[in-house]
Design a protein around this motif. Sequence first.
Motif, PDB file in Angstrom:
ATOM      1  N   ASP A 174       0.812  -1.211   0.000  1.00  0.00           N
ATOM      2  CA  ASP A 174       0.000   0.000   0.000  1.00  0.00           C
ATOM      3  C   ASP A 174       0.847   1.262   0.000  1.00  0.00           C
ATOM      4  O   ASP A 174       0.476   2.274  -0.588  1.00  0.00           O
ATOM      5  CB  ASP A 174      -0.933   0.009   1.218  1.00  0.00           C
ATOM      6  N   ARG A 175       1.989   1.229   0.691  1.00  0.00           N
ATOM      7  CA  ARG A 175       2.819   2.425   0.818  1.00  0.00           C
ATOM      8  C   ARG A 175       4.186   2.306   0.147  1.00  0.00           C
ATOM      9  O   ARG A 175       4.949   3.256   0.150  1.00  0.00           O
ATOM     10  CB  ARG A 175       3.034   2.772   2.304  1.00  0.00           C
ATOM     11  N   MET A 176       4.502   1.166  -0.419  1.00  0.00           N
ATOM     12  CA  MET A 176       5.836   0.962  -0.979  1.00  0.00           C
ATOM     13  C   MET A 176       5.768   0.682  -2.477  1.00  0.00           C
ATOM     14  O   MET A 176       4.996  -0.161  -2.928  1.00  0.00           O
ATOM     15  CB  MET A 176       6.547  -0.196  -0.276  1.00  0.00           C
ATOM     16  N   LYS A 177       6.610   1.413  -3.241  1.00  0.00           N
ATOM     17  CA  LYS A 177       6.707   1.229  -4.674  1.00  0.00           C
ATOM     18  C   LYS A 177       8.170   1.054  -5.073  1.00  0.00           C
ATOM     19  O   LYS A 177       9.068   1.560  -4.399  1.00  0.00           O
ATOM     20  CB  LYS A 177       6.123   2.423  -5.427  1.00  0.00           C
ATOM     21  N   LEU A 178       8.381   0.378  -6.179  1.00  0.00           N
ATOM     22  CA  LEU A 178       9.722   0.191  -6.745  1.00  0.00           C
ATOM     23  C   LEU A 178       9.766   0.863  -8.114  1.00  0.00           C
ATOM     24  O   LEU A 178       8.832   0.730  -8.909  1.00  0.00           O
ATOM     25  CB  LEU A 178      10.046  -1.291  -6.857  1.00  0.00           C
ATOM     26  N   PHE A 179      10.884   1.600  -8.379  1.00  0.00           N
ATOM     27  CA  PHE A 179      11.027   2.316  -9.642  1.00  0.00           C
ATOM     28  C   PHE A 179      12.371   1.964 -10.302  1.00  0.00           C
ATOM     29  O   PHE A 179      13.349   2.696 -10.146  1.00  0.00           O
ATOM     30  CB  PHE A 179      10.969   3.830  -9.420  1.00  0.00           C
ATOM     31  N   PRO A 180      12.485   0.862 -11.021  1.00  0.00           N
ATOM     32  CA  PRO A 180      13.702   0.629 -11.822  1.00  0.00           C
ATOM     33  C   PRO A 180      13.708   1.576 -13.011  1.00  0.00           C
ATOM     34  O   PRO A 180      12.648   1.918 -13.562  1.00  0.00           O
ATOM     35  CB  PRO A 180      13.572  -0.831 -12.250  1.00  0.00           C
ATOM     36  N   SER A 181      14.914   2.000 -13.451  1.00  0.00           N
ATOM     37  CA  SER A 181      14.988   2.990 -14.532  1.00  0.00           C
ATOM     38  C   SER A 181      16.269   2.823 -15.336  1.00  0.00           C
ATOM     39  O   SER A 181      17.259   2.250 -14.869  1.00  0.00           O
ATOM     40  CB  SER A 181      14.925   4.410 -13.959  1.00  0.00           C
TER      41      SER A 181
END
Length: 214
Positions: free
Chosen positions: A117-124
């Motif tokens: 709910d509060r955690m996201k992952l952003f590979p780039s």
Amino acid sequence: MKKIVLTLALLVGGLYVQAQQVRFGIKGGANLSSLGEYKHALLASEDAQLEYKLGFHAGVFSQIYINQKWGLETAIYFTQLGGRDQDRNFDEDYKLKATANYLQLPLSVFREIQLSDRMKLFPSIGIYAGYGLSGTIKATGQIQNIDIAQQQDYFDDFARRFDFGGTAGVQVGLGNVLLGAGYYQGVLRVNKQKTNWDDNAYNSNFKLTVGYLF
């Protein structure tokens, strides 16, 4: 190089117009930069491993969502790069430190992955352009019993001001806070005079970042 920067600016401007969502924030953190192996004149053409110099970066950034999961992140940073070398043996005892301050413009494609709910992952992955503002190179110590105590202006005496390369990284989003790690690798030769032995200087940088999205 100027054409590259202008192209990036036009691309980002067009994406702002078509974006589904745009968020802005601030970032800062630590750099661990290197110039690689380079025979520098301040060391009387001795091999210098210009690596592992600590620095910092700080600036503003934006996330431009193309759809619900994919987007572009662009930023403008003040970042401190360079390298350092130190050797101590029977006929050498010296230190060399190169510090270079750049204005840097990265542009990367990211994917948002919801972990909770509060955690996201952003590979780039992306590219960057940079322009050198100021810097110094200092050498002190002894080489073959000869004292050295010299200093040069980084860009006037040694380096080209324009830099360009690729980036890769990952960020973890905790609410409005971003924690990230990334790697920048320059593909343009830093030193003005190309060497004949193919150990030219190139910017590379590992970075740890803390950001906040408004």
